[in-house]
Design a protein around this motif. Structure first.
Motif, PDB file in Angstrom:
ATOM      1  N   MET A 162       0.733  -1.250  -0.129  1.00 29.61           N
ATOM      2  CA  MET A 162      -0.202   0.231  -0.012  1.00 29.61           C
ATOM      3  C   MET A 162       1.045   1.321  -0.183  1.00 29.61           C
ATOM      4  N   ASN A 163       0.492   2.149  -0.756  1.00 33.29           N
ATOM      5  CA  ASN A 163       1.547   3.232  -0.705  1.00 33.29           C
ATOM      6  C   ASN A 163       0.823   4.632   0.378  1.00 33.29           C
ATOM      7  N   TYR A 164       1.914   4.989   0.893  1.00 31.79           N
ATOM      8  CA  TYR A 164       0.890   6.168   2.170  1.00 31.79           C
ATOM      9  C   TYR A 164       1.394   7.182   1.791  1.00 31.79           C
ATOM     10  N   PRO A 165       1.289   8.205   1.996  1.00 30.69           N
ATOM     11  CA  PRO A 165       1.020   9.668   1.467  1.00 30.69           C
ATOM     12  C   PRO A 165       2.529  10.439   1.937  1.00 30.69           C
ATOM     13  N   GLN A 166       3.509   9.725   3.011  1.00 33.29           N
ATOM     14  CA  GLN A 166       4.477  10.551   2.969  1.00 33.29           C
ATOM     15  C   GLN A 166       5.790   9.533   2.667  1.00 33.29           C
ATOM     16  N   GLU A 167       5.192   8.410   1.895  1.00 34.06           N
ATOM     17  CA  GLU A 167       6.395   7.905   1.024  1.00 34.06           C
ATOM     18  C   GLU A 167       6.586   8.953   0.010  1.00 34.06           C
ATOM     19  N   ASP A 168       5.388   9.953  -0.721  1.00 38.11           N
ATOM     20  CA  ASP A 168       5.172  10.710  -1.949  1.00 38.11           C
ATOM     21  C   ASP A 168       6.399  12.118  -1.111  1.00 38.11           C
ATOM     22  N   ILE A 169       6.627  11.923   0.053  1.00 34.61           N
ATOM     23  CA  ILE A 169       7.438  13.552   0.095  1.00 34.61           C
ATOM     24  C   ILE A 169       8.682  13.016  -0.086  1.00 34.61           C
ATOM     25  N   LYS A 170       8.963  14.460  -0.125  1.00 40.69           N
ATOM     26  CA  LYS A 170      10.839  13.547  -1.028  1.00 40.69           C
ATOM     27  C   LYS A 170      10.807  14.617  -0.615  1.00 40.69           C
ATOM     28  N   PRO A 171      12.758  14.997   0.056  1.00 40.51           N
ATOM     29  CA  PRO A 171      13.032  16.461   0.223  1.00 40.51           C
ATOM     30  C   PRO A 171      13.430  17.503  -0.703  1.00 40.51           C
ATOM     31  N   TYR A 172      13.387  17.073  -1.468  1.00 40.54           N
ATOM     32  CA  TYR A 172      14.623  17.960  -3.052  1.00 40.54           C
ATOM     33  C   TYR A 172      13.545  18.052  -4.031  1.00 40.54           C
ATOM     34  N   ASP A 173      13.625  16.140  -4.697  1.00 41.18           N
ATOM     35  CA  ASP A 173      13.425  16.450  -6.251  1.00 41.18           C
ATOM     36  C   ASP A 173      12.785  14.715  -6.621  1.00 41.18           C
ATOM     37  N   ASN A 174      10.723  15.865  -6.896  1.00 40.57           N
ATOM     38  CA  ASN A 174      10.552  14.723  -6.873  1.00 40.57           C
ATOM     39  C   ASN A 174      10.329  13.426  -8.298  1.00 40.57           C
ATOM     40  N   SER A 175      10.836  14.487  -9.028  1.00 38.19           N
ATOM     41  CA  SER A 175      11.027  13.259  -9.700  1.00 38.19           C
ATOM     42  C   SER A 175      11.661  11.841  -9.602  1.00 38.19           C
ATOM     43  N   ALA A 176      12.620  11.687  -8.456  1.00 39.30           N
ATOM     44  CA  ALA A 176      14.359  10.558  -8.148  1.00 39.30           C
ATOM     45  C   ALA A 176      13.081   9.831  -7.039  1.00 39.30           C
ATOM     46  N   GLU A 177      13.721   8.876  -6.529  1.00 40.37           N
ATOM     47  CA  GLU A 177      13.900   7.493  -6.148  1.00 40.37           C
ATOM     48  C   GLU A 177      14.063   9.142  -4.471  1.00 40.37           C
ATOM     49  N   LYS A 178      13.258   8.387  -2.818  1.00 43.20           N
ATOM     50  CA  LYS A 178      13.045   8.257  -2.007  1.00 43.20           C
ATOM     51  C   LYS A 178      14.137   8.745  -1.357  1.00 43.20           C
ATOM     52  N   SER A 179      14.718   7.361  -1.335  1.00 45.50           N
ATOM     53  CA  SER A 179      15.638   6.747   0.135  1.00 45.50           C
ATOM     54  C   SER A 179      16.998   7.554  -0.600  1.00 45.50           C
ATOM     55  N   PRO A 180      17.219   8.450  -1.494  1.00 47.15           N
ATOM     56  CA  PRO A 180      18.728   8.687  -1.316  1.00 47.15           C
ATOM     57  C   PRO A 180      18.534  10.054  -1.543  1.00 47.15           C
ATOM     58  N   GLN A 181      17.085  11.088  -1.472  1.00 43.55           N
ATOM     59  CA  GLN A 181      17.396  12.064  -1.078  1.00 43.55           C
ATOM     60  C   GLN A 181      17.609  11.797   0.184  1.00 43.55           C
ATOM     61  N   VAL A 182      16.549  11.002   1.225  1.00 41.09           N
ATOM     62  CA  VAL A 182      16.780  11.393   2.569  1.00 41.09           C
ATOM     63  C   VAL A 182      18.259  11.461   3.247  1.00 41.09           C
ATOM     64  N   GLU A 183      19.136  10.129   2.339  1.00 40.98           N
ATOM     65  CA  GLU A 183      20.135   9.960   2.210  1.00 40.98           C
ATOM     66  C   GLU A 183      21.335  11.256   2.820  1.00 40.98           C
ATOM     67  N   GLN A 184      20.950  12.002   1.617  1.00 43.96           N
ATOM     68  CA  GLN A 184      21.281  12.965   0.978  1.00 43.96           C
ATOM     69  C   GLN A 184      21.337  14.199   2.095  1.00 43.96           C
ATOM     70  N   MET A 185      20.114  14.051   2.336  1.00 45.16           N
ATOM     71  CA  MET A 185      19.344  15.416   2.965  1.00 45.16           C
ATOM     72  C   MET A 185      20.146  14.961   4.524  1.00 45.16           C
ATOM     73  N   PHE A 186      20.270  14.243   5.311  1.00 42.74           N
ATOM     74  CA  PHE A 186      20.684  14.067   6.579  1.00 42.74           C
ATOM     75  C   PHE A 186      22.361  13.660   6.519  1.00 42.74           C
ATOM     76  N   ASP A 187      23.017  13.144   5.611  1.00 43.36           N
ATOM     77  CA  ASP A 187      24.292  13.764   5.485  1.00 43.36           C
ATOM     78  C   ASP A 187      24.450  15.108   5.566  1.00 43.36           C
ATOM     79  N   ASN A 188      23.400  15.730   4.908  1.00 46.78           N
ATOM     80  CA  ASN A 188      24.431  17.559   4.969  1.00 46.78           C
ATOM     81  C   ASN A 188      23.708  18.172   6.293  1.00 46.78           C
ATOM     82  N   ILE A 189      22.514  17.863   6.419  1.00 45.70           N
ATOM     83  CA  ILE A 189      22.584  18.453   8.204  1.00 45.70           C
ATOM     84  C   ILE A 189      22.906  17.911   9.060  1.00 45.70           C
ATOM     85  N   ALA A 190      23.578  16.597   9.341  1.00 44.80           N
ATOM     86  CA  ALA A 190      24.273  16.039  10.224  1.00 44.80           C
ATOM     87  C   ALA A 190      25.377  16.456  11.731  1.00 44.80           C
TER      88      ALA A 190
END
Length: 245
Positions: A1-29
């Motif tokens: 099942m798809n949940y609303p928060q799974e479609d929310i991404k930090p940067y680019d909606n066209s890219a996969e979520k996991s790499p963006q989340v990884e990049q975001m947390f690397d940036n703010i670590a």
């Protein structure tokens, strides 16, 4: 099942979520702990203690802290529960590098270990852990059902799952106050301290979209867990979910 928060991404909606989340947390670590405690006004420490206290009667000896971030929960869990082994897993090496330094400072090197893991495809064998914890990270999963199923798979029979997650209060006046705080204060403070505006506009959006309460309880049950319960903390700003395999 798809949940609303799974479609929310930090940067680019066209890219996969996991790499963006990884990049975001690397940036703010390097600023994450400061921001985390500031944004929660320090209350997050009490929430962690409540989660760990729930586990105490079961005395788990092998624990995995999923989405461990900078290791705050892992360190507190080890100090309180004294397990034989505690491993923190995350997709962000930047966050875990901060965690490794904190573990070393606490004199816990070798007792708490870190490993880069995708929560939707864990490398551990079936029934490997007595307890699994997730503090403020489950709403960032790219696939919530897969993440929960993987945790259920690697948890031993009668093992325990503890989830802490930020939620939106549903009663006046906290509901209205939290909306203002999430929309205005968090992005401004996040931008000032971390210089990553996207991260702190992304985070409030995931809080609002993430399933909570009875809905989240049903999702955990569908993943194969029993004895699922939840308790709202601090007027519903945070929710503690507990379950048994």
């Amino acid at each position: 099942m798809n949940y609303p928060q799974e479609d929310i991404k930090p940067y680019d909606n066209s890219a996969e979520k996991s790499p963006q989340v990884e990049q975001m947390f690397d940036n703010i670590a390097h600023k994450y702990d400061l921001l985390n405690h500031a944004l929660s006004m320090g209350i997050d420490k009490n929430w962690r203690k409540k989660a760990i206290n729930w586990l105490k009667p079961y005395a788990p000896q092998r624990i995995m802290d999923v989405a461990t971030g900078t290791g705050d929960f892992a360190i507190l869990a080890y100090q309180s529960l004294k397990p034989q082994e505690l491993i923190g897993t995350d997709i962000s090496e930047g966050m875990m590098d901060v965690g490794r330094k904190k573990v070393e400072k606490e004199g816990l090197s070798g007792k708490i270990n870190f490993a880069r893991e995708d929560c939707t495809s864990l490398s551990f064998q079936n029934e490997s852990f007595d307890a699994i914890t997730v503090a403020f990270g489950i709403r960032n999963f790219e696939n919530l059902d897969k993440g929960l199923s993987e945790m259920q798979r690697v948890l031993k029979k009668n093992g325990h799952l503890v989830i802490l997650e930020l939620t939106t209060p549903d009663r006046f006046p906290m509901k209205q106050l939290f909306t203002i705080y999430a929309k205005i204060v968090i992005p401004i403070l996040g931008k000032l301290l971390s210089k990553d505006k996207s991260a702190y506009t992304y985070l409030p959006r995931t809080i609002k979209a993430f399933p909570q309460g009875e809905i989240m309880k049903d999702i955990i049950i569908r993943a194969g867990f029993g004895e699922v319960n939840f308790k709202r903390l601090t007027f519903g700003i945070c929710t503690l979910y507990t379950a048994t395999k």
